[in-house]
Enzyme design. Structure first.
Site, PDB file in Angstrom:
ATOM      1  N   LYS A   1      -8.804  13.729   5.070  1.00 39.62           N
ATOM      2  CA  LYS A   1      -7.858  12.560   5.100  1.00 39.62           C
ATOM      3  C   LYS A   1      -6.861  12.693   6.138  1.00 39.62           C
ATOM      4  O   LYS A   1      -6.601  13.687   6.798  1.00 39.62           O
ATOM      5  CB  LYS A   1      -6.900  12.415   3.715  1.00 39.62           C
ATOM      6  N   ARG A   2      -5.862  11.672   6.423  1.00 39.35           N
ATOM      7  CA  ARG A   2      -4.905  11.964   7.432  1.00 39.35           C
ATOM      8  C   ARG A   2      -4.162  12.995   7.190  1.00 39.35           C
ATOM      9  O   ARG A   2      -4.017  13.470   5.841  1.00 39.35           O
ATOM     10  CB  ARG A   2      -4.249  10.767   7.489  1.00 39.35           C
TER      11      ARG A   2
ATOM     12  N   LYS B   1       0.561  14.395   1.467  1.00 39.33           N
ATOM     13  CA  LYS B   1      -0.848  14.922   0.854  1.00 39.33           C
ATOM     14  C   LYS B   1      -1.038  16.319   0.891  1.00 39.33           C
ATOM     15  O   LYS B   1      -2.000  16.970   0.227  1.00 39.33           O
ATOM     16  CB  LYS B   1      -1.980  14.343   2.181  1.00 39.33           C
TER      17      LYS B   1
ATOM     18  N   LYS C   1     -14.954   8.009  -3.867  1.00 41.41           N
ATOM     19  CA  LYS C   1     -16.014   8.518  -3.129  1.00 41.41           C
ATOM     20  C   LYS C   1     -16.705   9.778  -3.635  1.00 41.41           C
ATOM     21  O   LYS C   1     -17.642  10.037  -3.945  1.00 41.41           O
ATOM     22  CB  LYS C   1     -15.740   8.529  -1.566  1.00 41.41           C
TER      23      LYS C   1
ATOM     24  N   HIS D   1       0.877  -1.195   0.024  1.00 40.18           N
ATOM     25  CA  HIS D   1      -0.002   0.021   0.049  1.00 40.18           C
ATOM     26  C   HIS D   1       0.858   1.392   0.183  1.00 40.18           C
ATOM     27  O   HIS D   1       0.264   2.499   0.032  1.00 40.18           O
ATOM     28  CB  HIS D   1      -0.861  -0.018   1.313  1.00 40.18           C
TER      29      HIS D   1
ATOM     30  N   THR E   1      -8.662   6.265  -1.689  1.00 39.56           N
ATOM     31  CA  THR E   1     -10.158   5.892  -1.994  1.00 39.56           C
ATOM     32  C   THR E   1     -11.164   7.106  -1.688  1.00 39.56           C
ATOM     33  O   THR E   1     -12.109   6.905  -2.359  1.00 39.56           O
ATOM     34  CB  THR E   1     -10.463   4.712  -1.127  1.00 39.56           C
TER      35      THR E   1
END
Ligand code: H53
Length: 801
Positions: free
Chosen positions: A536-537, A542, A648, A357, A644
Site C-alpha cells: 500500500k502507499r 498505515k 482482495k 474518502h 480495498t
C-alpha cells in the site's frame, strides 16, 4: 486453464483477426513482428469485440432515454487492460491458443503492456473497479478523468533509498483509446466578472481546450460497455506562434502549446495530502469544467426541458477533487441558462453527490480565496452565495464553506450534494461524529454508508486462475458476477480432499511468486515460508514502521534462541511514498536496511527474511495477492477510511492481521472473528491514549522487546555507516508518536505469535483461509455499485432490457 465458459469465437477466427491487424493496422509481417507488435495486434483483435458491445450499449441508452451516471475522478488507476478485456470476453483459451499457433507466448505478450497508473492508490483503484462494475451491471455511465501524460512516478531504490523517475506509459503504443478531436471544450481561467443586460458574464483572461480520449470499459461477458473519457489539455488558439518561429525563436513558438499541455502533464503524486498548488486547482477545474460541458451537451441533444436534468443526470464527485462541480453547475444553470439562483442551486444539488474518502485533516482540501478568486472569480462569488443561502436556511449553524479566508471543499461538497457517503461503516460513523457532525445534525438523512468493494473479475478470476478454476469446478461458473455464491464453498471446506486442492492452488501461486522474485529481484526464498504481505502507499498512519519493528524484535528473539520452533516467514513490502514526504521515505530506507542485515544473517535467515519490492503498481498487486498467506492491515484505528487491498487479500485466502479500522471491521464480521487476527487499540480509545503525556515512553518502558528493537535502530545496527540515520524515526516513536506505533506494539507482537502458532497447523490454517474466500463475496464492487444505483443515483440497469 479451468476458466468459465468460452466465448463462441473460434481460435482460428481469432488467429485470423490478429494477423489481419498485424498486417493492415501495424504494417508488419509476422516474421518481423516484435512482442509489442503482437501485443498491439492482439489488443486490436480484442478491441473489435468490445466495440460492438460498446455501440450497442450507447444505442440502448439513447433509445431508452435513460439516466446516466457520471463518475468524476482525478484518478483512475486502471492498470493493464488487455487481460481484463480477454477475461471479460471469455476469450482466454482462444487468445492463448491463437498466439501459440503463431509461435508467441501469451504471458509474454500480456507482460508487454504498460500499466496505466493514472492514480495514486485506493481512491483511484476504487474508481477503476467501479467503472468495471457499472459495465458489468449494465448501468449507463461515463468515467471522467484526466489523461495524464505521466502517471504515478516509477520507483527504484539506490542504497535502499526511493528514487523517482517519470512514468511514461504513453511512450509505448496504447491500443485502447480513441481520440475524439470533435469533442473539445474551452476551459477559462481568471479574468473579469461583469453584468450585461441584467446577466452576469464571466470573461476569462486565459483558456485551454480539453480534448477527449475515450476508452471503452467492458463488463463481464461483454454484455455492456461504458466509456472512460479522459481529457487532454491543448492550446485554445494557435498552438504555434508563427511570428516567433519566423524570427528564429523556436522555443517561444512552441510555448503556447507547451504551457497549455502542462495541465494534463502529470498526476500529483500525493496520496491523502492536499498539495495546495495552483496547478492542482487548475487541473480540478479543467476536469470538472470539461465534464460538465460534455454532460450538458449530451443532455441538450436528447431533451428540451431543463427541468428533467436531475432525472437524467447523476454526477458523483469522487472526493472533493471535483467539488468545483457544485458552483460550476450553478453557474451554467443560473448565468448561462437563466434559472433563478435558488432553483439552479436546488437542481444542481439534485444531480450531485459526494464520496468522502478520508478524515485526515491535512487531506481535506481548502483553497485560499486569493488563489481561488484569481483563477475562478465567478465561482468564488457563487460559492459565497451558496454558503449564504445555506446559512440563511440554517441560522443555528456554526460551520461554513467559507472560513479563515479559505474555500472549504468538504463543506462545499456537503452543501451541494443530495447524498454524502462514507466508504466503510466505521468511517461513515466517524464522519457523523467528527468532521461533519454539525452538518449531519442539520441534514440527518444526507450521510449514508457505501462500503467499498473490488471487482471479482480482476481480483480473483483473472489474477488467480488456479483458485478460480477450483471455485468453478466446485460451485459452477456464475460466481464471477454473483460473488455471494462463494458461500457455496463452505460445505466443502471440511472435506480434506477439497481443502488439499485449495492448499495446492495457494502453494502453486507461492512457487510462481518465489520464482519470479528470484529471477527479477534476486530474492531467494522457500515457498513454504509464510508469505506475510503489506502492500500500500507509505504513510505513517498505515504503520509500515510497526511491521518492521516487529520484524526486528522477532529477529532479536530468534537470535537469542535459534533452536526454538520458529515459523519461517518472509515479510514482503511494496509501496510508494510521496516524493516530498521525507518521513515515509525514511521508513522505506529503514525497511531496506533491515532487509539487508536480516537476509544476510545465516543464523536466522531460514526463519525470517524481508523483501521490499520496488515500483508497486496494479500488476504487482495482481501477482502478490494470490500468493499471500497473511495480509497486514495495521493502520491506527480511525485513520484508514476503508481499505480495498484488505478485501482482495481475504477473497484470495490470506488471513488478516489487523486493527479494527476501516473495512477491516466488516471483513472480520463476515469471515468470522476466529478467522482474523485482531490486535490494537480501537478508534474510541485512540484519543484518550494520545492524551497521556508519555504514552510512547510508557509503552517502551513496559515492553523490553520494543525497547530493544528501537535501541537497535538507534544504535545504527542497520545503518553502521551512519548510525544516526534513523534517529528521526526512533525519536518520533519514543516521543510524540501520533500514530501510536509504540502503544500498539505489544499487542501486535502478541497477535503475530498467534499467527505463527496457527500457521504451524496447515490443515487448520487452510480451513481459515478457505473460509475467508467463501465469506468475502459481500466485498464485490457489484454489491457496492448496486447500492449506489439504488440509494444515491436512482439509476437503472439496461443490460437485460
Ligand atoms: O481511498 C480508498 C480507501 C482508503 C483511502 C483512499 C484515499 C486515497 O487513495 C486518496 C485520497 C483519499 O482521501 C483517500 O485512504 O482508505 O479505501 C477508497 O475509498
Amino acid at each position: 486453464m479451468n476458466m468459465v465458459s468460452r466465448n463462441t469465437m473460434t481460435t482460428d477466427e481469432f488467429r485470423a483477426a490478429i494477423l489481419r491487424h498485424l498486417k493492415y493496422e501495424l504494417g508488419k509481417d509476422a516474421s518481423h513482428a516484435s512482442v509489442e507488435d503482437w501485443r498491439m495486434a492482439l489488443s486490436f483483435a480484442v478491441r473489435d469485440q468490445i466495440v460492438d458491445s460498446w455501440f450497442a450499449a450507447t444505442r440502448k441508452t439513447y433509445e431508452a432515454g435513460a439516466k446516466r451516471v457520471y463518475y468524476l475522478s482525478m484518478e483512475f488507476l486502471i492498470g493493464r487492460l488487455l487481460e481484463d478485456g480477454i477475461v471479460n470476453l471469455r476469450l482466454v483459451d482462444q487468445a492463448r491458443d491463437a498466439l501459440a499457433a503463431l509461435g508467441q507466448d501469451f504471458d509474454t505478450v500480456l507482460e508487454d503492456e504498460p500499466d496505466a497508473a493514472l492514480g495514486n492508490g485506493g481512491l483511484g483503484r476504487l474508481a477503476a473497479c467501479f467503472l468495471e462494475s457499472l459495465s458489468t451491471l449494465g448501468c449507463p455511465a461515463y468515467g471522467y478523468g484526466i489523461r495524464y501524460e505521466h502517471g504515478l512516478f516509477r520507483q527504484s531504490f539506490v542504497d535502499g533509498r526511493q528514487m523517482e523517475a517519470p512514468e511514461t506509459w504513453l511512450l509505448k503504443r496504447h491500443a485502447w483509446e480513441f481520440e475524439r478531436p470533435e469533442s473539445r471544450y474551452r476551459i477559462g481561467f481568471g479574468g473579469e466578472v461583469s453584468t450585461k443586460g441584467g446577466k452576469v458574464v464571466w470573461t476569462p483572461a486565459d483558456s485551454v481546450d480539453a480534448e477527449a480520449y475515450d476508452t471503452p470499459v467492458i463488463g463481464w461477458q461483454g454484455r455492456w460497455a461504458n466509456t472512460l473519457r479522459l481529457w487532454s489539455a491543448r492550446a485554445s488558439d494557435t498552438p504555434f506562434d508563427l511570428d516567433s518561429f519566423n524570427r528564429g525563436d523556436f522555443a517561444g513558438a512552441a510555448e503556447p502549446e507547451a504551457l497549455a499541455r502542462t495541465i494534463s502533464r502529470v498526476l500529483y503524486p500525493d496520496d491523502t495530502t492536499d498539495q495546495g498548488k495552483e496547478l492542482r486547482l487548475k487541473q480540478e477545474y479543467f476536469l470538472t469544467g470539461a465534464a460538465l460541458q460534455d454532460i450538458m451537451r449530451r443532455f441538450d441533444s436528447e431533451h428540451d426541458d431543463l427541468g428533467k436534468l436531475p432525472s437524467k443526470v447523476a454526477i458523483q464527485m469522487n472526493d472533493t477533487h471535483p467539488a468545483i462541480a457544485g458552483p460550476e453547475l450553478v453557474r451554467i444553470l443560473h448565468d448561462e441558462r437563466g434559472l433563478p439562483f435558488d432553483e439552479a442551486m436546488n437542481m444542481a444539488q439534485a444531480c450531485l453527490s459526494y464520496t468522502n474518502h478520508t478524515l485526515l485533516p491535512e487531506a481535506l482540501e481548502s483553497w485560499h480565496e486569493g488563489l481561488f478568486g484569481k483563477l475562478l472569480p465567478r465561482h468564488l462569488q457563487i460559492v459565497d452565495r451558496i454558503d449564504d443561502a445555506h446559512a440563511k436556511a440554517h441560522p443555528s449553524r456554526t460551520v461554513s464553506a467559507r472560513s479563515d479566508n479559505h474555500v472549504k471543499m468538504g463543506e462545499l461538497s456537503f452543501i451541494m450534494a443530495h447524498k454524502v457517503n462514507g466508504v466503510s461503516a466505521l468511517h461513515t460513523d466517524l464522519m457523523k461524529t467528527t468532521v461533519f457532525s454539525e452538518f449531519h445534525r442539520l441534514h440527518p438523512d444526507r450521510i449514508i454508508n457505501q462500503t467499498n468493494g473490488v471487482t471479482p473479475r480482476r481480483w480473483l478470476l483473472s489474477c488467480n486462475p488456479r483458485l478460480s478454476g477450483l471455485i468453478t469446478d466446485t460451485i459452477g461458473e456464475t460466481w464471477a458476477d454473483h460473488l455471494e455464491e462463494l458461500k457455496g464453498l463452505e460445505p466443502h471446506v471440511s472435506d480434506p480432499a477439497w481443502l488439499e486442492k485449495y492448499a495446492a492452488a495457494k502453494r502453486a501461486n507461492k512457487v510462481d511468486l518465489a520464482n519470479w522474485m528470484s529471477s527479477t529481484a534476486d530474492i531467494n526464498v522457500d515457498p513454504d515460508m509464510m508469505f506475510d504481505v503489506q502492500i500500500k502507499r507509505l504513510h505513517e498512519y498505515k504503520r509500515q514502521h510497526l511491521n518492521i519493528l516487529e520484524a526486528i524484535a522477532l529477529w532479536q528473539e530468534i537470535k537469542a534462541n535459534p533452536s526454538a520452533d520458529w515459523t519461517p516467514r518472509l515479510k514482503i513490502f511494496a509501496g510508494k511514498a510521496a516524493p516530498g514526504y521525507f518521513f515515509a521515505k525514511d521508513i522505506i530506507r529503514l525497511i531496506n536496511d533491515v532487509a539487508k542485515v536480516l537476509n544476510a544473517d545465516v543464523e536466522t535467515r531460514d526463519m525470517l527474511q524481508v523483501a521490499f519490492l520496488p515500483n508497486y503498481n496494479v500488476t504487482l498487486a495482481e501477482r502478490l495477492i494470490p500468493a499471500a498467506d497473511l495480509s497486514e492491515q495495521i493502520s491506527t484505528a480511525g485513520k484508514e477510511a476503508s481499505g480495498t487491498g484488505n478485501m482482495k487479500f481475504a477473497l484470495n485466502g490470506a488471513l488478516t492481521v489487523g486493527t479494527l479500522d476501516g473495512a477491516n471491521v466488516e471483513i472480520r464480521e463476515h469471515v468470522g472473528a476466529e478467522n482474523f487476527f485482531l490486535f490494537g487499540m480501537t478508534a474510541d480509545k485512540v484519543e484518550a491514549r494520545r492524551a497521556i503525556k508519555d504514552h510512547a515512553a510508557q509503552a517502551i518502558a513496559a515492553d523490553p522487546r520494543l525497547a530493544a528493537a528501537l535501541k537497535a535502530i538507534h544504535d545504527g545496527v542497520f545503518s553502521p555507516d551512519e548510525p544516526a540515520r534513523y534517529h528521526n524515526i526512533t525519536e518520533n516513536l519514543s516521543g510524540p508518536d501520533y500514530f501510536l506505533v509504540s502503544s500498539d506494539f505489544t499487542d501486535y507482537y502478541r497477535a503475530q505469535r498467534e499467527v505463527d502458532t496457527a500457521f504451524k497447523d496447515q490443515q487448520h490454517w487452510m480451513t481459515m483461509a478457505a473460509l475467508n474466500t467463501a465469506r468475502s463475496g459481500w466485498f464485490s464492487s457489484d454489491r457496492t455499485i448496486t447500492d449506489y444505483m439504488a440509494q444515491i443515483w436512482d439509476a437503472k440497469s439496461l443490460r437485460d432490457s
